[in-house]
Write an enzyme that holds these catalytic residues in place. Structure first.
Site, PDB file in Angstrom:
ATOM      1  N   TRP A 100       0.764  -1.137   0.054  1.00  0.00           N
ATOM      2  CA  TRP A 100       0.020  -0.073  -0.013  1.00  0.00           C
ATOM      3  C   TRP A 100       0.868   1.063  -0.042  1.00  0.00           C
ATOM      4  CZ3 TRP A 100      -4.136  -1.552  -1.731  1.00  0.00           C
ATOM      5  CH2 TRP A 100      -4.844  -2.794  -1.486  1.00  0.00           C
ATOM      6  N   ASP A 167      -1.209   6.604   6.417  1.00  0.00           N
ATOM      7  CA  ASP A 167      -2.237   5.978   6.066  1.00  0.00           C
ATOM      8  C   ASP A 167      -2.482   4.969   7.199  1.00  0.00           C
ATOM      9  OD1 ASP A 167      -3.944   3.776   5.177  1.00  0.00           O
ATOM     10  OD2 ASP A 167      -2.809   3.321   3.449  1.00  0.00           O
ATOM     11  N   LYS A 191     -12.092  -1.724   8.028  1.00  0.00           N
ATOM     12  CA  LYS A 191     -11.088  -2.674   9.052  1.00  0.00           C
ATOM     13  C   LYS A 191     -11.901  -2.292  10.381  1.00  0.00           C
ATOM     14  CE  LYS A 191      -7.830  -3.080   5.895  1.00  0.00           C
ATOM     15  NZ  LYS A 191      -8.069  -3.194   4.409  1.00  0.00           N
TER      16      LYS A 191
HETATM   17  C1  LIG Z   1      -3.016   0.093   4.704  1.00  0.00           C
HETATM   18  C2  LIG Z   1      -3.807   0.185   3.402  1.00  0.00           C
HETATM   19  N1  LIG Z   1      -3.869   1.179   2.919  1.00  0.00           N
HETATM   20  C3  LIG Z   1      -4.732   1.401   1.815  1.00  0.00           C
HETATM   21  C4  LIG Z   1      -5.524   0.079   1.377  1.00  0.00           C
HETATM   22  C5  LIG Z   1      -6.575   0.297   0.116  1.00  0.00           C
HETATM   23  O1  LIG Z   1      -7.771   0.788   0.710  1.00  0.00           O
HETATM   24  P1  LIG Z   1      -9.093   0.736  -0.500  1.00  0.00           P
HETATM   25  O2  LIG Z   1      -9.312  -0.490  -1.019  1.00  0.00           O
HETATM   26  O3  LIG Z   1      -9.977   1.162   0.489  1.00  0.00           O
HETATM   27  O4  LIG Z   1      -8.579   1.812  -1.431  1.00  0.00           O
HETATM   28  C6  LIG Z   1      -5.636  -0.843   2.271  1.00  0.00           C
HETATM   29  C7  LIG Z   1      -6.388  -1.866   1.752  1.00  0.00           C
HETATM   30  O5  LIG Z   1      -6.327  -3.070   2.347  1.00  0.00           O
HETATM   31  C8  LIG Z   1      -4.839  -1.243   3.372  1.00  0.00           C
HETATM   32  O6  LIG Z   1      -4.634  -2.117   3.963  1.00  0.00           O
HETATM   33 MG   LIG Z   2       0.616  -3.591   3.208  1.00  0.00          MG
END
Ligand SMILES: Cc1ncc(COP(=O)(O)O)c(C=O)c1O
Ligand SMILES: [Mg+2]
Ligand SMILES: Cc1ncc(COP(=O)(O)O)c(C=O)c1O
Ligand SMILES: [Mg+2]
Ligand SMILES: [Mg+2]
Ligand SMILES: [Mg+2]
Lengths: 354, 354
Positions: A100, A167, A191
């Site tokens: 991510w 994030d 989550k």
């Molecule tokens: C730490 C983190 N950031 C970003 C995301 C992406 O999230 P989204 O699917 O809502 O765009 C996730 C998805 O699991 C995540 O765990």
């Molecule tokens: Mg990760």
């Protein structure tokens, strides 16, 4: 009987939240209308939106400190680009601690210079890099507090005078932190906060207004702040269910209370991973996530046996992500301790079977 | 007893959809899990997403014609900028037929030259402009098929050889059209399709790949098409409930069947507006929307009396938008004919009271 749901997200929410959300689909607030058929400008929904924002700031200890809470659409992935769109004028620095984080880097590069000043990619992201310094001329530093896929988590954040954008999708509301050290915090709801379909963005207002580019209305933090997160039709059901989950957390005693339970759950599982000779942990011990425990079989040939056992134990969602293999048990706020006990018992039973 | 819900959006959905959605929050597909706690990669949800996409294309008569259906986040407002981001290289032309059309123009201007080639702003948007021609060198022509706030609707669309992008937020799936004349159709779910929180975007693939700018992943139609609308976590509940609503429509006989009912409802209400000396319609008669009927009191001093009557009749959501005043009765697909009968009876009762 309900499952023990270790899904990495979307994931288990409090059972009372499912009940209330289900009921509100039929009849919300005794309006004789469904929550999903009323106008978002109806005072009954405006109250929900305000409550959700207030609870978010209160739980994070950020009321009266210059922050605004927004419930936007698009997921955390939309924040990868919105953060850069709103804040990146010249150069931003990023820590690359997982899939991510790397995606956040990729999107930001469209908007200016992006320096990756720390990375754990060399070891398939199994640790949190430390001991780097953050250049003072950066517009901001971006990090990912918990790496959902690899099961690592910052225990301490680097000191810096530049704005920190974080994030927190997979560990928000799970542990006490000095949240006022962050200028922007964002988290997909799916989550610790609610169903998929909304993203909490907490913005310190003084960090805005420093880029020269024109920002489309829907991508502008300032615009959403000015419109109190109702610039356009918000994702009503996702916001409502997030509010219910935040209410549940507040009634439980807030982050301090849930952190104790989260510590208990994580300690229980990690000690079994360590003790049990058939399993090994994936992440560096000091960086282990309390939310997502990643572990592998020492001997992959036993996979079928273990998989049969946990399915029989009514466990759901512990298959590991393909980047890591093995298993990932996500222990978000709403996962009961009992579910971890069942998993640990299953791991012991597996040991006695082999 | 349920209300007669004339809300302009979010709005009434079929009662069986509320029932099924409520149930799925408790236990989805007999999985012993809530629809909102399962992974979006679970085959049970992947099937929902695929079904929703297939139904959307089938109902529009667009299967096998080079189109893809996406269920995105962000609302129709996000499409104001995404359409331009993905399609506007040099110049685009827009018809300005209301508040939403004007907002689409505003966002597009950040991406290139935007010419408003037709507008009904001169008469507070109470009609659909006609008789203009669309320049052949435009990247696309953008229009708004139904103007939710003002209650006007295109009965015919201008002929053109350039790609047509249409905001159908408030009349999609309500009437038969040759949808293959459009290159991009988008619609926020929260009128004829489902709850707020997802937006249907139907894209003809051959219209893409013609702009030179770099497009952030989350804003790229091509990226979402390549990932089959699962680039990131989709708004699971909103997509599921949209699928239920599209299924309901298909079982009813599709657009042809609902169009008949919609015509009946609109005819009933407009004939009472015309007949009843206490009311006057807002929109030009030939451009009246079958979805949103806008009307005013001839004598505003009777407002309190009428408002009391319709509230007593268990009617919800007919207050007009501030740009028009008076009343707006939205008669989307799921609004029963019976609700319109109750409204018409109330208008007659009002007449006999005054
Ligand atoms: C730490 C983190 N950031 C970003 C995301 C992406 O999230 P989204 O699917 O809502 O765009 C996730 C998805 O699991 C995540 O765990
Ligand atoms: Mg990760
Ligand atoms: C025709 C039309 N376009 C766009 C919008 C904006 O939709 P959203 O709130 O999903 O951004 C609306 C909202 O009512 C609308 O009626
Ligand atoms: Mg071990
Ligand atoms: Mg309008
Ligand atoms: Mg009349």
């Amino acid at each position: 009987m309900k499952k023990h749901n270790f899904s990495a997200g979307p994931c288990v929410l409090p059972q009372e939240v499912f009940q209330k959300a289900s009921q509100a689909i039929l009849n919300f607030n005794n309006m004789d209308l469904s929550i999903i058929e009323i106008s978002h400008r109806d005072k009954n929904f405006v109250a929900v939106m305000e409550k959700a924002q207030t609870l978010a700031l209160e739980l994070l200890g950020l009321e009266g400190k210059g922050y605004k809470a927004l419930f936007l659409q698009g997921g955390a992935s939309m924040q990868f680009l919105m953060a850069a769109y709103n804040l990146l004028e010249t150069k931003a620095v990023y820590a690359d601690t997982g899939t991510w984080a790397a995606k956040a880097v990729k999107e930001a590069k469209l908007f200016g210079e992006v320096d990756v000043i720390a990375s754990s990619k060399d070891k398939n992201y199994n640790y949190i890099p430390k001991g780097y310094s953050i250049p003072e001329d950066a517009d901001y530093f971006h990090c990912t507090s918990n790496n959902t896929i690899f099961g690592t988590q910052y225990k301490e954040f680097p000191q810096t005078s530049v704005p920190v954008v974080c994030d927190m999708s997979s560990d928000i509301f799970s542990r006490e932190l000095d949240f006022s050290k962050f200028s922007v915090i964002y988290a997909g709801a799916q989550k610790n906060m609610g169903p998929a379909g909304t993203t909490l963005v907490v913005v310190k207002e003084d960090v805005l207004g420093k880029v020269t580019r024109a920002i489309p209305s829907m991508l502008s933090y300032k615009n959403h702040i000015d419109k109190e997160s109702m610039f356009n039709t918000p994702p009503v059901f996702a916001v409502y269910t997030s509010m219910l989950t935040l209410e549940w957390l507040q009634n439980l005693g807030g982050i301090a209370a849930i952190e104790k339970i989260n510590n208990q759950k994580a300690a229980l599982l990690y000690s079994e991973i360590d003790r049990n000779p058939l399993f090994k942990g994936f992440a560096a011990v000091e960086d282990r996530s309390n939310m997502n425990a990643t572990f592998n079989l020492v001997d992959e040939s036993h996979k079928e046996v273990f998989d049969k056992l946990w399915k029989e134990a009514n466990i759901n969602g512990i298959n590991g992500h393909r980047s890591v293999g093995g298993y990932r048990a996500s222990m978000y706020n709403a996962l009961p301790l009992e579910s971890v006990e069942v998993l640990v018992d299953t791991m012991k039973k597996f040991e006695s079977t082999i």
